[in-house]
Design an enzyme around this catalytic site. Structure first.
Site, short mmCIF file in Angstrom:
data_model
loop_
_atom_site.label_atom_id
_atom_site.label_comp_id
_atom_site.label_asym_id
_atom_site.label_seq_id
_atom_site.Cartn_x
_atom_site.Cartn_y
_atom_site.Cartn_z
N ILE A 1 16.92 13.50 10.77
CA ILE A 1 17.91 14.48 10.32
C ILE A 1 17.19 15.71 9.78
O ILE A 1 17.62 16.86 10.00
CB ILE A 1 18.83 13.88 9.24
CG1 ILE A 1 19.48 12.58 9.76
CG2 ILE A 1 19.92 14.89 8.84
CD1 ILE A 1 20.22 12.73 11.07
N LYS B 1 9.41 14.17 20.76
CA LYS B 1 9.11 12.90 20.10
C LYS B 1 8.05 12.20 20.94
O LYS B 1 8.32 11.76 22.05
CB LYS B 1 10.38 12.05 20.03
CG LYS B 1 10.21 10.70 19.34
CD LYS B 1 10.45 10.80 17.87
CE LYS B 1 10.47 9.41 17.23
NZ LYS B 1 10.67 9.48 15.78
N GLY C 1 7.20 12.75 14.24
CA GLY C 1 6.40 11.54 14.30
C GLY C 1 7.25 10.28 14.29
O GLY C 1 8.48 10.32 14.32
N ALA C 2 6.55 9.14 14.24
CA ALA C 2 7.21 7.83 14.17
C ALA C 2 6.81 7.18 12.86
O ALA C 2 5.63 6.88 12.66
CB ALA C 2 6.79 6.96 15.35
N PRO D 1 21.45 17.02 1.77
CA PRO D 1 22.42 16.16 1.11
C PRO D 1 22.56 14.83 1.83
O PRO D 1 22.37 14.74 3.05
CB PRO D 1 23.73 16.97 1.19
CG PRO D 1 23.55 17.83 2.40
CD PRO D 1 22.09 18.17 2.45
#
Length: 222
Positions: A18, A34, A108-109, A202
């Site tokens: 997010i 990714k 990243g992972a 948030p």
């Protein structure tokens, strides 16, 4: 001038995807990639991280590797006896994409030292490889709550040890009613790390309608 932005986390589940989507909105919808996605099996209904980023931010996305098991990429590849690209291969692919995109964001992972290949290469190795030839900015996504100071400082120290100064911290999920630790950590994080808080997202930001997400995302940056 082209540039690379890398998004890492202090751990898994800190809100990195997010945060990547919010950063993509903030940067004007650059290409988001990714290198390795795990835990995606045919028919399991799971949404890939790049799909979440594309849906929320509207950015173009690309993914290099997809593995079935919800494990670190190297572990998932070894488990299934799958050959996956090395970190050097990922670096070459990212540089190639820079020929058509002024900015490339790399998510990243998990954390900074999670292995992206079966040779032991990590996201930190990818960042240092890329930084040899291109400007690289690294954002660290962190939790708000208890324990975040230790995890964040460890990540920042690892980056600095490799010669990379983090560009900023992103608090991945800020509660509507923060407790004592959360409220204090918002100022303690930059104090103990020496890295500014670049954004505060948030809680449940990922549940927003894409149009609302894109409208609100710029306001989350400091």
């Amino acid at each position: 001038m082209s540039r690379i932005v890398i998004v890492t986390g202090t751990d898994t589940g800190v809100g990195k995807t997010i945060a990547t989507a919010a950063l993509a909105v903030h940067l004007g919808q650059p290409l988001v990639i990714k290198p390795a996605q795990t835990g995606i099996a045919p028919g399991n209904g799971e949404e890939r991280d790049v799909d979440v980023v594309a849906r929320l931010s509207g950015s173009p996305v690309e993914q290099f590797v997809e593995l079935v098991d919800p494990l670190a990429p190297d572990t998932a590849a070894r488990l299934r006896e799958v050959t996956i690209p090395t970190v050097a291969d990922h670096a070459t692919a990212v540089r190639h994409l820079l020929t058509d995109h002024a900015t490339v964001v790399v998510e990243g992972a998990g954390g900074l030292l999670v292995r992206l290949d079966t040779d032991g290469g990590t996201l930190l190795d990818l960042a240092t490889n890329l930084a040899k030839r291109e400007p690289v900015s690294v954002y660290v996504v962190t939790r708000a709550g208890l324990g975040t100071l230790n995890h964040t400082e460890l990540t920042v120290r690892a980056l600095r040890h490799a010669g990379i100064e983090p560009a900023g911290l992103v608090i991945g999920s800020w509660p509507a009613d923060p407790d004592q630790a959360e409220a204090l950590n918002r100022t303690e994080l930059p104090r103990v790390t020496g890295v500014p808080v670049a954004a505060v997202l948030p809680e449940n930001a990922g549940s927003l309608d894409p149009e609302e997400f894109r409208a609100q995302a710029p306001t989350w940056f400091c």
